[in-house]
Motif scaffolding. Structure first.
Motif, mmCIF file in Angstrom:
data_model
loop_
_atom_site.group_PDB
_atom_site.id
_atom_site.type_symbol
_atom_site.label_atom_id
_atom_site.label_comp_id
_atom_site.label_asym_id
_atom_site.label_seq_id
_atom_site.Cartn_x
_atom_site.Cartn_y
_atom_site.Cartn_z
ATOM 1 N N ALA A 321 -67.013 14.063 42.908
ATOM 2 C CA ALA A 321 -68.320 13.943 43.939
ATOM 3 C C ALA A 321 -68.963 12.588 43.544
ATOM 4 C CB ALA A 321 -69.094 15.087 43.483
ATOM 5 N N ASN A 322 -68.623 12.063 42.167
ATOM 6 C CA ASN A 322 -69.392 11.033 41.540
ATOM 7 C C ASN A 322 -68.435 9.753 42.082
ATOM 8 O OD1 ASN A 322 -67.241 11.187 40.186
ATOM 9 N ND2 ASN A 322 -68.378 11.502 37.987
ATOM 10 N N GLY A 323 -67.244 9.812 42.849
ATOM 11 C CA GLY A 323 -66.596 8.718 43.282
ATOM 12 C C GLY A 323 -65.333 8.379 42.494
ATOM 13 N N ARG A 324 -65.144 9.188 41.247
ATOM 14 C CA ARG A 324 -64.418 8.677 40.193
ATOM 15 C C ARG A 324 -63.061 9.203 40.613
ATOM 16 N NH1 ARG A 324 -65.950 9.420 34.232
ATOM 17 N NH2 ARG A 324 -63.901 8.181 33.940
ATOM 18 N N THR A 325 -62.020 8.513 40.103
ATOM 19 C CA THR A 325 -60.391 8.720 40.788
ATOM 20 C C THR A 325 -59.683 8.421 39.415
ATOM 21 O OG1 THR A 325 -58.679 8.735 42.591
ATOM 22 C CG2 THR A 325 -59.965 6.909 41.874
ATOM 23 N N GLY A 326 -58.567 8.763 39.881
ATOM 24 C CA GLY A 326 -57.289 8.387 39.012
ATOM 25 C C GLY A 326 -57.472 9.355 37.367
ATOM 26 N N MET A 327 -58.173 10.272 37.515
ATOM 27 C CA MET A 327 -58.304 11.204 36.137
ATOM 28 C C MET A 327 -57.596 12.612 36.208
ATOM 29 S SD MET A 327 -62.810 11.227 35.994
ATOM 30 C CE MET A 327 -62.576 12.045 34.365
ATOM 31 N N ASN A 328 -56.770 12.911 34.940
ATOM 32 C CA ASN A 328 -56.149 14.066 35.009
ATOM 33 C C ASN A 328 -57.215 15.298 34.850
ATOM 34 O OD1 ASN A 328 -53.673 13.008 34.803
ATOM 35 N ND2 ASN A 328 -53.764 12.321 32.759
ATOM 36 N N PHE A 329 -56.837 16.330 35.283
ATOM 37 C CA PHE A 329 -57.621 17.581 35.023
ATOM 38 C C PHE A 329 -57.533 18.045 33.729
ATOM 39 C CE2 PHE A 329 -58.670 21.939 35.391
ATOM 40 C CZ PHE A 329 -59.913 21.932 35.962
ATOM 41 N N PHE A 330 -55.967 18.075 33.362
ATOM 42 C CA PHE A 330 -55.441 18.601 31.987
ATOM 43 C C PHE A 330 -55.150 17.160 30.974
ATOM 44 C CE2 PHE A 330 -54.664 22.173 34.720
ATOM 45 C CZ PHE A 330 -55.255 23.116 34.147
ATOM 46 N N SER A 331 -55.858 17.527 29.919
ATOM 47 C CA SER A 331 -55.633 16.156 28.985
ATOM 48 C C SER A 331 -53.798 16.220 28.600
ATOM 49 C CB SER A 331 -56.133 16.288 27.707
ATOM 50 O OG SER A 331 -57.394 16.600 27.794
ATOM 51 N N GLU A 332 -53.364 15.054 28.583
ATOM 52 C CA GLU A 332 -51.789 14.880 28.252
ATOM 53 C C GLU A 332 -51.765 14.125 27.186
ATOM 54 O OE1 GLU A 332 -50.090 12.755 31.512
ATOM 55 O OE2 GLU A 332 -50.236 14.421 32.997
ATOM 56 N N TYR A 333 -50.815 14.515 26.232
ATOM 57 C CA TYR A 333 -50.666 14.003 24.779
ATOM 58 C C TYR A 333 -49.263 13.703 24.695
ATOM 59 C CZ TYR A 333 -55.396 15.701 23.719
ATOM 60 O OH TYR A 333 -56.603 16.038 23.685
ATOM 61 N N PRO A 334 -48.808 12.351 25.129
ATOM 62 C CA PRO A 334 -47.567 12.091 24.930
ATOM 63 C C PRO A 334 -47.044 11.991 23.440
ATOM 64 C CG PRO A 334 -48.784 10.141 25.186
ATOM 65 C CD PRO A 334 -49.679 11.175 25.435
ATOM 66 N N PHE A 335 -45.612 12.433 23.228
ATOM 67 C CA PHE A 335 -44.865 12.224 22.013
ATOM 68 C C PHE A 335 -44.747 10.963 21.464
ATOM 69 C CE2 PHE A 335 -41.172 12.292 19.354
ATOM 70 C CZ PHE A 335 -41.432 13.181 18.665
ATOM 71 N N VAL A 336 -44.875 9.868 22.291
ATOM 72 C CA VAL A 336 -44.783 8.669 21.594
ATOM 73 C C VAL A 336 -45.946 8.027 22.300
ATOM 74 C CG1 VAL A 336 -42.220 8.427 21.424
ATOM 75 C CG2 VAL A 336 -43.342 7.894 23.664
ATOM 76 N N THR A 337 -46.364 6.867 21.649
ATOM 77 C CA THR A 337 -47.634 6.167 22.137
ATOM 78 C C THR A 337 -47.218 4.805 22.614
ATOM 79 O OG1 THR A 337 -47.674 5.036 19.887
ATOM 80 C CG2 THR A 337 -49.084 6.908 20.076
ATOM 81 N N ASN A 338 -46.000 4.375 22.670
ATOM 82 C CA ASN A 338 -45.278 3.426 23.441
ATOM 83 C C ASN A 338 -45.516 3.230 24.742
ATOM 84 O OD1 ASN A 338 -42.745 1.578 24.634
ATOM 85 N ND2 ASN A 338 -43.806 0.483 22.860
ATOM 86 N N VAL A 339 -46.135 2.559 25.519
ATOM 87 C CA VAL A 339 -45.932 2.651 27.085
ATOM 88 C C VAL A 339 -44.849 2.869 28.029
ATOM 89 C CG1 VAL A 339 -46.239 0.171 27.585
ATOM 90 C CG2 VAL A 339 -47.262 1.811 29.206
ATOM 91 N N ASN A 340 -43.752 2.276 27.118
ATOM 92 C CA ASN A 340 -42.304 2.263 27.690
ATOM 93 C C ASN A 340 -41.785 3.690 27.245
ATOM 94 O OD1 ASN A 340 -42.650 0.291 29.291
ATOM 95 N ND2 ASN A 340 -41.914 -1.227 27.804
ATOM 96 N N GLY A 341 -42.049 4.452 26.311
ATOM 97 C CA GLY A 341 -41.781 5.470 25.967
ATOM 98 C C GLY A 341 -40.775 5.327 24.852
ATOM 99 N N ASN A 342 -40.936 4.181 24.052
ATOM 100 C CA ASN A 342 -39.906 3.779 22.960
ATOM 101 C C ASN A 342 -40.029 4.593 21.891
ATOM 102 O OD1 ASN A 342 -38.340 1.922 24.704
ATOM 103 N ND2 ASN A 342 -39.766 0.305 24.281
#
Length: 629
Positions: A321-342
């Motif tokens: 309703a505030n115009g925001r987009t691109g947000m996850n409804f549930f938090s995601e915690y990846p196993f790795v912090t590298n953006v390429n998954g390395n």
């Protein structure tokens, strides 16, 4: 030649023999309630007669006996029956433990009404459905968040219940191995004592009863067999390995694997080779911890990952309703912090692996369209690779179904936009140990053009264009950018998943409409909320389950079947063991009526021997004191 006083000696032997028999009966009666005790029986034999050679034989024909002696005190035991009991004890022990843990698991699933995860998920979908028709009202966004928190709390609680059982099984394994080591040590020590006593010509009946009782206890913990080819070497085997040999009792060590959640595995102390058990209480505990409970946790994790990923996929593309987009409804915690998954899997400080959970193709596909290509898709599956062929007459849906039924640790679907999605699933275990991480795609290869040119997922066909996890920057083989793949999550998402804190701080960020041309949706647009609500009944590919309802129905049905199986198997094993133990008790157990009857018999024998001595003594008195010159 015979002695004048020989009669006294014969009487003395008779008194002593019957005294020994009476003492043995007293020992039997006093131990009639002692676990593992076998009744003992005195074996009478005639004492060696006097041999009269030469002329003496003519005066005294035959051989003159010298009374009675106790040859041995024998315990009554059926060795073949004992072996049958030992063989069946591991089955009873296995099902006793398994039934106990399955009963505990059933308690976790005995949720009724609003307390069940299924009802909480239904309420969650209902909240989205209500939001789709009241997208302009913020209280319906608050309701979505509240019901989402309730659902996540239920999932977290269910995971922790299963995980507690798994940890309890691991602790039980450690205690059981300690008991096995102690029993092995005690049996070996008894072997030494028994061997020494037998060397002196005696029967150590009570010690052998104690040893057999320990072997019975051991047989419930693991599958064992007993052999004694050498009279002086009592041996116990387990799974084809020697556990006890004479006075040597081999021991086990526990080694914890940090890659397996600090769970313990069994190794021989002397050879350091790993030991696997499939029977007895220990075998049941390993199967429960590493297969039964682990599979339930993996199914819950898989459902949670698919559930949250599907909701997030729609929510990211919609507007609040505030115009925001691109947000996850549930938090995601990846196993790795590298953006390429390395990831540095070897621990040498250099990236050598890529941890990716989901990959999207670039081209929109129709499920009933025929690509017109032929080829073979190669996917990873536990410790092997599977081949998935496709033909020019196949539809896209045919190929997707073939992938999902191939047994690979990768599943496929078309998302809302018609893009092909490949997702990693929980990894299988080999010998109770997981050799691969969960939710990681390890290999994708296509000899044809379905994944590359048609679906737009891989850059190239063939081995050169394959996606392989065992190298860094494997995402460079994918056609899409970072927005078209998702990194593998931290282990057991069902234990940590939560609502995005940004949404909890500002409920107006909960998305309800898709919008158009990069512009926010109208305040009353609820298309996105309706799309999320429709996930409930759509075939959304939850591992091998088509819908979330399939998952819940299968889970409840499976735990019910496991409970029924364990109940029946345990009842059968107990009936078999009861029959065998009752049979052994009828042979080896102390019968009070029989012992009292024997007591009267030996008492009379004692009295007769004593009377005989009195008679001989009177005769000698006449001979010695009353004959005069």
């Amino acid at each position: 030649m015979t002695s004048t006083f020989m009669g006294l000696e014969i009487g003395r032997k008779g008194v002593q023999a019957h005294q020994t028999a009476l003492n043995t009966i007293g020992h039997n009666i006093n131990n009639m309630n002692t676990p593992g005790y076998s009744r003992q029986r005195v074996e009478f034999v005639p004492f060696e007669p006097i041999f009269l050679p030469g002329l003496g034989r003519a005066e005294t024909p035959g051989q003159i006996g010298q009374g009675v002696s106790v040859e041995r005190i024998e315990r009554i035991r059926d060795q073949l029956l004992d072996r049958r009991i030992i063989m069946n004890a591991s089955g009873e022990g296995y099902w006793e433990v398994r039934d106990r843990y399955i009963s505990d698991m059933e308690q976790l699933y005995l949720e009724t009404g609003f307390n069940s995860i299924r009802s909480k998920m239904d309420s969650f979908w209902d909240a989205w459905q209500e939001l789709s028709t009241h997208a302009a009202d913020n209280e319906f966004r608050v309701a979505v968040l509240n019901r989402g928190k309730t659902l996540i709390a239920g999932i977290n609680t269910h995971f922790h219940g299963l995980n507690t059982l798994q940890i309890q099984a691991n602790d039980h394994i450690e205690m059981t191995v300690s008991n096995i080591n102690e029993l092995s040590r005690q049996i070996a020590a008894l072997n030494g004592d028994i061997q020494r006593i037998k060397g002196q010509g005696d029967n150590p009946n009570d010690l052998m009863d104690r040893r057999d009782l320990l072997v019975d206890e051991l047989a419930k913990l693991i599958d064992v067999t007993v052999t004694q080819t050498d009279p002086d070497e009592f041996m116990v085997h387990t799974s084809g390995h020697i556990l006890v040999q004479g006075q040597i009792g081999r021991q086990f060590d526990l080694r914890k694997d940090i890659d397996e959640e600090n769970f313990a595995f069994v190794y021989w102390r002397d050879t350091q080779s790993q030991m696997h058990f499939s029977k007895g209480q220990l075998g049941a505990l390993f199967e429960l911890r590493d297969v039964t409970i682990e599979k339930e946790i993996q199914n819950l994790d898989n459902m949670t990952m698919n559930f949250t990923d599907l909701v997030n996929e729609i929510h990211r593309s919609a507007y609040g309703a505030n115009g925001r987009t691109g947000m996850n409804f549930f938090s995601e915690y990846p196993f790795v912090t590298n953006v390429n998954g390395n990831y540095d899997r070897s621990g040498d400080g250099v990236f050598d692996s890529t941890y990716v959970y989901r990959i999207n193709g670039q081209n929109s596909l129709e499920s009933q369209a025929q690509p017109g290509f032929e080829g073979v898709i190669t996917l990873s599956a536990s410790d092997r690779q599977v081949q998935v062929p496709y033909y020019s007459t196949d539809t896209v849906n045919d190929i997707i179904n073939r992938i999902n039924n191939s047994g690979a640790e990768v599943v496929a679907r078309l998302n809302r936009e018609g893009l092909l999605q490949l997702k990693g699933t929980p990894a299988e275990s080999v010998n109770g140990q997981r050799i691969n991480p969960d939710f990681v795609i390890r290999h994708i290869e296509d000899s044809g053009h379905f994944l590359a040119g048609y679906a737009g997922l891989l850059l190239e066909s063939g081995a050169e264009g394959a996606f392989r996890w065992d190298r860094a920057d494997a995402v460079t083989s994918l056609r899409g950018g970072a927005q078209d793949y998702s990194l593998a999550p931290v282990a057991h998402p069902s234990g940590w998943i939560m609502i995005n804190p940004d949404l909890l701080r500002d409920s107006s960020s909960v998305a309800a409409g898709f919008g158009e041309n990069s512009r926010a949706a109208n305040p009353g647009n609820g298309d996105a909320a309706a799309a999320i609500a429709s996930i409930r009944n759509n075939p959304v590919m939850v591992g091998r389950f088509a819908t979330f309802d399939d998952y819940f129905a299968n889970t409840i049905g499976n735990i019910g079947l496991l409970g029924e199986q364990s109940d029946r198997a345990l009842a059968t094993e107990r009936q078999i063991m009861k029959f065998l133990k009752d049979l052994r008790e009828s042979i080896s157990g102390v019968n009070l009526d029989e012992e009292l009857s024997n007591m009267i018999r030996f008492q009379k024998g004692y009295e007769a021997s004593a009377r005989y001595i009195t008679t001989v003594n009177s005769m000698l008195d006449t001979l010695i004191n009353r004959m005069g010159v």
